[in-house]
Design an enzyme around this catalytic site. Sequence first.
Site, PDB file in Angstrom:
ATOM      1  N   GLU A 195       1.169  -1.590  -0.240  1.00  0.00           N
ATOM      2  CA  GLU A 195       0.269  -0.226   0.391  1.00  0.00           C
ATOM      3  C   GLU A 195       0.855   1.136   0.167  1.00  0.00           C
ATOM      4  O   GLU A 195       0.478   1.967  -0.234  1.00  0.00           O
ATOM      5  CB  GLU A 195      -0.884  -0.110   0.977  1.00  0.00           C
ATOM      6  CG  GLU A 195      -2.119   1.072   1.161  1.00  0.00           C
ATOM      7  CD  GLU A 195      -1.508   2.129   1.861  1.00  0.00           C
ATOM      8  OE1 GLU A 195      -1.911   3.068   1.984  1.00  0.00           O
ATOM      9  OE2 GLU A 195      -0.484   2.298   2.540  1.00  0.00           O
ATOM     10  N   GLU A 196       1.747   1.098   0.629  1.00  0.00           N
ATOM     11  CA  GLU A 196       2.476   2.202   1.149  1.00  0.00           C
ATOM     12  C   GLU A 196       3.571   2.453  -0.603  1.00  0.00           C
ATOM     13  O   GLU A 196       3.946   4.199  -0.813  1.00  0.00           O
ATOM     14  CB  GLU A 196       3.912   2.156   2.331  1.00  0.00           C
ATOM     15  CG  GLU A 196       3.622   1.980   3.268  1.00  0.00           C
ATOM     16  CD  GLU A 196       2.956   3.488   3.618  1.00  0.00           C
ATOM     17  OE1 GLU A 196       2.089   4.150   2.952  1.00  0.00           O
ATOM     18  OE2 GLU A 196       2.047   2.999   4.925  1.00  0.00           O
TER      19      GLU A 196
END
Length: 450
Positions: A183-184
């Site tokens: 996600e990052e």
Amino acid sequence: MSLSVSRRLAAVTALAVAATGLYAATTPAALAAPAAPPNAVTAATAVTAAPTPPDIPVANVKAHLAQLQTIAGNNGGNRAHGKSGYKASIDYVKAKLDAAGFTTTVQTFTSSGATGYNLIADWPGGDPDSVLMAGSHLDSVNAGPGINDNGSGSAAILETALAVSRDRLQPTKHLRFAWWGAEELGMVGSKFYVNNLPAAEKSKISGYLNFDMIGSPNPGYFVYDDDPTIEQTFKTYFAGQNIPTEIETEGDGRSDHAPFKSAGIPVGGLFSGADYTKTAAQAQKWGGISGQAFDRCYHASCDTSANINDTALDRNSDAIAYAVWTLGAAATVPPGPSFENTADVAVPDSPAPAVTSPITVSGVAGNAPATTKVDVNIVHTYRGDLVIDLIAPDGTAYRLKNSDSDSADNVVASYTVNASSEVANGVWKLQVEDVAAQDTGYINSWRITF
């Protein structure tokens, strides 16, 4: 929560191309005792009988966070994509779910030259054509262990899933939990999952609930304002606890609900704040320190087990369980009549004005429902350029899609609109505007279902 990225840079760096594979699966445990007696739950847009939601023990959630902290400590201080700490985090969560009777699947993808993992856990039973999902990202940034961002959301939905097992919950809807990778790096894992779902499977997801940072040390209580039914469910819970809420804006488009929303799936969620500054009014409302960030350790090495507000973690964990129990018991509403326009309408490049495609609706009594469905098929070479609105017969605009950095082609999506204040009969319009240069396309077709 991921950092926002520029339009064209995102197109180059955020794409993941890989094969989907099963890492392991378990056989679901047999359902034993029936669910707890129903308890009436009243909400503005969702009034259904639901089993009594449990109190989620915050000590259990914190025990999961302690394990994630230990995993980070044993693996270079982080749980980032492509690092051993992330894979160990997936293994920890999966083992808990396997033992609790979930059917688990590990989905693999590739990003930045490394293998990534999504973990999907299905609870046996419920309507397979109406799936309620709850998810959070499990990866941290390289700088630290990521206990608030996003161990907090990951641990809370894990404990909620384990509570489903302890209660032997038998919901109306099929329950699915998810822990996303990378996600990052731009919501890579959740995008991969959504983009690889067949259209028929996407249409079965009745709602996706996202939890990214719910234990911030200087917390606020923010509710996503996307799907009205999901939003009201969370607001009803917090109102019952005398906890004021605000609409979440800091994380718009920056977490794993975004790919689901772009695919037309109803989304909602909770957030306790990142690096935005708490105002004096918010400190008066919620306590804490005004003039200070909600999370001063956002994306930093100090995002450890000490970077958690236990009260916020407890309240938000209980709110998650309330939503899963309440929305999971909601009845599936069959669709009403549909109207479609299949005539092509060219969408000129920016700075040209918006174009519209009309549909005349007749023979539908009363107002449109709160779950009015709009199916859109737009051919375009850069869908991130497009702003799409549904225009009601009285001229009211309902935003379906904002412009963003999504570089993929075409918009083929379904959107749910609360148009209950509008008379159904009349001329409805799909309005599309290209707000950035270089790319063109056309409205291929669209449909509205009441």
